[in-house]
Each structure stands twice: as C-alpha cells, then as structure tokens.
Design a protein around this motif. Sequence first.
Motif, mmCIF file in Angstrom:
data_model
loop_
_atom_site.group_PDB
_atom_site.id
_atom_site.type_symbol
_atom_site.label_atom_id
_atom_site.label_comp_id
_atom_site.label_asym_id
_atom_site.label_seq_id
_atom_site.Cartn_x
_atom_site.Cartn_y
_atom_site.Cartn_z
ATOM 1 N N GLY A 1 -4.211 23.784 4.058
ATOM 2 C CA GLY A 1 -3.528 23.463 2.802
ATOM 3 C C GLY A 1 -2.623 22.255 2.966
ATOM 4 N N LEU A 2 -2.928 21.450 3.992
ATOM 5 C CA LEU A 2 -2.105 20.284 4.270
ATOM 6 C C LEU A 2 -3.005 19.071 4.434
ATOM 7 C CD1 LEU A 2 0.890 19.624 4.831
ATOM 8 C CD2 LEU A 2 0.490 20.118 7.233
ATOM 9 N N ASP A 3 -2.771 18.032 3.631
ATOM 10 C CA ASP A 3 -3.526 16.789 3.780
ATOM 11 C C ASP A 3 -2.571 15.685 4.232
ATOM 12 O OD1 ASP A 3 -5.757 18.079 2.913
ATOM 13 O OD2 ASP A 3 -5.781 17.213 0.896
ATOM 14 N N LEU A 4 -2.990 14.933 5.243
ATOM 15 C CA LEU A 4 -2.157 13.853 5.752
ATOM 16 C C LEU A 4 -2.728 12.514 5.347
ATOM 17 C CD1 LEU A 4 -1.458 14.857 9.473
ATOM 18 C CD2 LEU A 4 -0.141 15.425 7.435
ATOM 19 N N LEU A 5 -1.844 11.600 4.974
ATOM 20 C CA LEU A 5 -2.262 10.226 4.702
ATOM 21 C C LEU A 5 -1.659 9.355 5.791
ATOM 22 C CD1 LEU A 5 -3.493 7.970 2.965
ATOM 23 C CD2 LEU A 5 -1.415 7.973 1.597
ATOM 24 N N ASP A 6 -2.550 8.801 6.626
ATOM 25 C CA ASP A 6 -2.070 7.925 7.696
ATOM 26 C C ASP A 6 -1.944 6.507 7.142
ATOM 27 O OD1 ASP A 6 -1.361 6.881 10.108
ATOM 28 O OD2 ASP A 6 -3.396 6.785 10.907
ATOM 29 N N MET B 1 0.823 -1.197 0.000
ATOM 30 C CA MET B 1 0.000 0.000 0.000
ATOM 31 C C MET B 1 0.867 1.261 0.000
ATOM 32 S SD MET B 1 -3.227 0.434 2.463
ATOM 33 C CE MET B 1 -2.526 1.212 3.877
ATOM 34 N N ILE B 2 1.909 1.240 0.833
ATOM 35 C CA ILE B 2 2.815 2.388 0.888
ATOM 36 C C ILE B 2 3.449 2.611 -0.473
ATOM 37 C CG2 ILE B 2 5.034 3.171 1.840
ATOM 38 C CD1 ILE B 2 4.138 2.161 4.546
ATOM 39 N N GLU B 3 3.891 1.512 -1.098
ATOM 40 C CA GLU B 3 4.507 1.624 -2.421
ATOM 41 C C GLU B 3 3.586 2.305 -3.421
ATOM 42 O OE1 GLU B 3 7.673 -1.773 -3.545
ATOM 43 O OE2 GLU B 3 5.887 -2.559 -2.552
ATOM 44 N N SER B 4 2.301 1.872 -3.427
ATOM 45 C CA SER B 4 1.410 2.438 -4.435
ATOM 46 C C SER B 4 0.958 3.866 -4.084
ATOM 47 C CB SER B 4 0.202 1.534 -4.668
ATOM 48 O OG SER B 4 -0.570 1.491 -3.495
ATOM 49 N N ASP B 5 0.906 4.201 -2.786
ATOM 50 C CA ASP B 5 0.445 5.536 -2.385
ATOM 51 C C ASP B 5 1.514 6.618 -2.467
ATOM 52 O OD1 ASP B 5 -2.075 4.615 -1.944
ATOM 53 O OD2 ASP B 5 -1.825 4.344 0.219
ATOM 54 N N LEU B 6 2.767 6.200 -2.599
ATOM 55 C CA LEU B 6 3.851 7.189 -2.657
ATOM 56 C C LEU B 6 3.667 8.185 -3.795
ATOM 57 C CD1 LEU B 6 7.043 5.194 -1.707
ATOM 58 C CD2 LEU B 6 6.273 7.311 -0.647
ATOM 59 N N LYS B 7 3.066 7.716 -4.881
ATOM 60 C CA LYS B 7 2.846 8.586 -6.054
ATOM 61 C C LYS B 7 1.935 9.766 -5.716
ATOM 62 C CE LYS B 7 1.207 4.976 -8.535
ATOM 63 N NZ LYS B 7 1.635 3.732 -7.833
ATOM 64 N N LEU B 8 1.111 9.588 -4.686
ATOM 65 C CA LEU B 8 0.106 10.601 -4.357
ATOM 66 C C LEU B 8 0.623 11.702 -3.441
ATOM 67 C CD1 LEU B 8 -2.766 8.099 -3.384
ATOM 68 C CD2 LEU B 8 -2.301 9.008 -5.666
ATOM 69 N N VAL B 9 1.819 11.494 -2.856
ATOM 70 C CA VAL B 9 2.257 12.450 -1.834
ATOM 71 C C VAL B 9 3.515 13.221 -2.230
ATOM 72 C CG1 VAL B 9 1.224 11.089 0.018
ATOM 73 C CG2 VAL B 9 3.627 10.721 -0.541
ATOM 74 N N ASP B 10 3.701 14.382 -1.551
ATOM 75 C CA ASP B 10 4.841 15.263 -1.835
ATOM 76 C C ASP B 10 5.995 15.040 -0.861
ATOM 77 O OD1 ASP B 10 3.219 16.745 -3.786
ATOM 78 O OD2 ASP B 10 2.110 17.398 -2.000
ATOM 79 N N VAL C 1 -2.923 -1.482 15.756
ATOM 80 C CA VAL C 1 -4.320 -1.045 15.899
ATOM 81 C C VAL C 1 -4.768 -0.241 14.679
ATOM 82 C CG1 VAL C 1 -5.856 0.486 17.196
ATOM 83 C CG2 VAL C 1 -4.432 -1.139 18.402
ATOM 84 N N THR C 2 -3.852 0.571 14.140
ATOM 85 C CA THR C 2 -4.217 1.394 12.983
ATOM 86 C C THR C 2 -4.178 0.541 11.726
ATOM 87 O OG1 THR C 2 -2.873 3.020 14.109
ATOM 88 C CG2 THR C 2 -3.762 3.676 11.997
ATOM 89 N N ARG C 3 -5.332 0.253 11.176
ATOM 90 C CA ARG C 3 -5.374 -0.543 9.940
ATOM 91 C C ARG C 3 -5.991 0.306 8.837
ATOM 92 N NH1 ARG C 3 -5.755 -6.129 11.699
ATOM 93 N NH2 ARG C 3 -4.046 -6.246 13.177
ATOM 94 N N GLY C 4 -5.650 -0.015 7.605
ATOM 95 C CA GLY C 4 -6.274 0.686 6.483
ATOM 96 C C GLY C 4 -5.772 2.114 6.392
ATOM 97 N N LYS C 5 -5.895 2.729 5.213
ATOM 98 C CA LYS C 5 -5.358 4.083 5.094
ATOM 99 C C LYS C 5 -6.465 5.111 5.262
ATOM 100 C CE LYS C 5 -5.741 4.333 0.098
ATOM 101 N NZ LYS C 5 -5.026 4.441 -1.144
ATOM 102 N N GLN C 6 -6.096 6.273 5.772
ATOM 103 C CA GLN C 6 -7.075 7.342 5.872
ATOM 104 C C GLN C 6 -6.436 8.698 5.600
ATOM 105 O OE1 GLN C 6 -8.847 7.167 9.750
ATOM 106 N NE2 GLN C 6 -7.068 6.252 10.727
ATOM 107 N N TRP C 7 -7.153 9.516 4.795
ATOM 108 C CA TRP C 7 -6.700 10.878 4.525
ATOM 109 C C TRP C 7 -7.299 11.785 5.585
ATOM 110 C CZ3 TRP C 7 -3.131 12.686 1.237
ATOM 111 C CH2 TRP C 7 -2.745 11.867 0.164
#
Length: 288
Positions: A166-171, A16-25, A154-160
């Motif tokens: 002007g800042l979005d976090l991806l957990d 998941m981290i690998e595929s989501d890297l494209k989305l973040v700065d 405990v933290t499962r699944g991703k959440q924005w």
Amino acid sequence: MNVQWYPGHMTKTRRMIESDLKLVDLVTEVIDARIPISSRNPDLNCLIENKPRLIVLNRADQADPQGNQAWRKWFLSQGFHVLETDSKTGKGINQFPLTIMSALKEQIMQWREKGQVGRPVRVMVVGVPNVGKSTFINKVAKKKSAKTGDRPGVTRGKQWISMGTGLDLLDTPGILWPKFEDQTVGRNLAFTGAVKDEIMDTETLACYLIETLAARYPAALTARYGIAVLPGAKGWELLKSAAKKRGFLISGGEPNTERMASTLLDEFRSGKLGRFTLEMPEGEMGHG
C-alpha cells in the motif's frame, strides 16, 4: 577554493519535483547524517512547503551517535518525522513503512472515512546526489529498482516503485543547488564524496578534512595515525606527520602527502577512521 557545480539537468529536476508534488502525500528527504546541513538542499524547503516530511538520517552508522541524537531532536522540533538508517547494511530500513504510516495516520483515517480503503500512500524520495538515496530505495523496495552509482547524477528521470504494502515510492534524480553560498558546504560534500573528486585538489581537500577532524575529534586522528594533535594545528602539518607515521615517503625521505591525502579520504568515507558528525544543530556545536 570555489566549488561550483550545477549541471543543466538539475534545473530540469527542480521543475519535475515541483510538478510531481501534487501527486504525493509525503516527501522523504534522504540526508547524510555526518553532514546534515550540507547534504540538504535549501531549495527544497520552499519547494515542498506544507507537505508532511520524513527526514532520513542515512549513514547514521558512520556518524557520531551523540550527533545523531542531537539531530533527531532538532528535526523533530522543526515538525519533521525522523528515521535513522544505514542503507548499506539495511539497518533501520524496516521501520520505513511504519514511520510513513504513523506520519500520515490522520490522513489515512480521513481516506477510510471517505471510503477510500486501499488507496496507496504515495511518497516522493528526494536527496542531493550521493547521500545513498538509490541504495536506500533499493533496500526499502527489496529489489534493484533504482540505479546506484558512486558518481553524482547517476539517477536520471523519475520512476515509480510499488512496494506492494500500500506504499508507492517516486524516486527523483539527485538535486543540488545552483551555488554553494557557504564554502564549508562545498567542502563537506566533497569530504563525503558527494561532489566529484576531480573538481578539487585531493591534497587541499585532505588538509581541510584533517584540520576539521583535529578541531572536533583529535583523539580519532591520534588513535588511527599515531600523531599528536595540538590545538590550532594546521592541516598541511598534520597531513605530513600522518604520512611520516604511515611510512608514506618519496625519494629523499619526504612525506608523500598525495598518498596520505587519498588514504585519509578513503578511510573517512569508509568509516575506518571512526564515526563523525561534522555539523551540529546551532547551540550544540561543542563536543569532544
């Protein structure tokens, strides 16, 4: 004493981290300031590669101030940005948006030049389980967005999470690595409670911890438990003397090492015992 712990969802998280890297700065990596090497996932370096990275030295208030200084210097020299925080009290958290903006200054200027004004900065937050990542996100976002739990995983699944500035976090879920190549890493994670206590005998763990502290911070043990710490003292002996001093005895006047072991781990984890950094950057190992 072999600590092996790699549940199936860790592999999923990695993908998941690998595929989501494209989305973040930028990637924010939350680590435990007391064990900066052990609480980092070595896989992350090859996963993240050229993304700008912010290292959050969390629980900095429980780490040795000199240790924090040495690690800040070391991470900066590696080209990372650094922020010291304490998620529990929120210390240093307010600096987070500013640190991100300054880390991405050139990038943001390029967006403006292209007319992309108001494009939110997207940041992925990663960390091994139990480094305080969820609490950090909650403090940063000022609301209970991430589920926190004292239990690893405990933290499962991703959440924005939109910060509204002007800042979005991806957990991302906490990610560990397949195998602790180095047993010290497994131990250090167990000392801080990042790996479940059930997988290791408490007394054995406490013996390792008291021995580690005796080698690096003998004065703290003397101050808290009133025991004399001689060079090369063995963990088991130290644990027994501490139990005696505390008056933890079982029938026949034998020291109750089990009770002492739990007390030691609790007091270390809660910061009652003092501020410790158990790992230093190479070449800076020796300090009193």
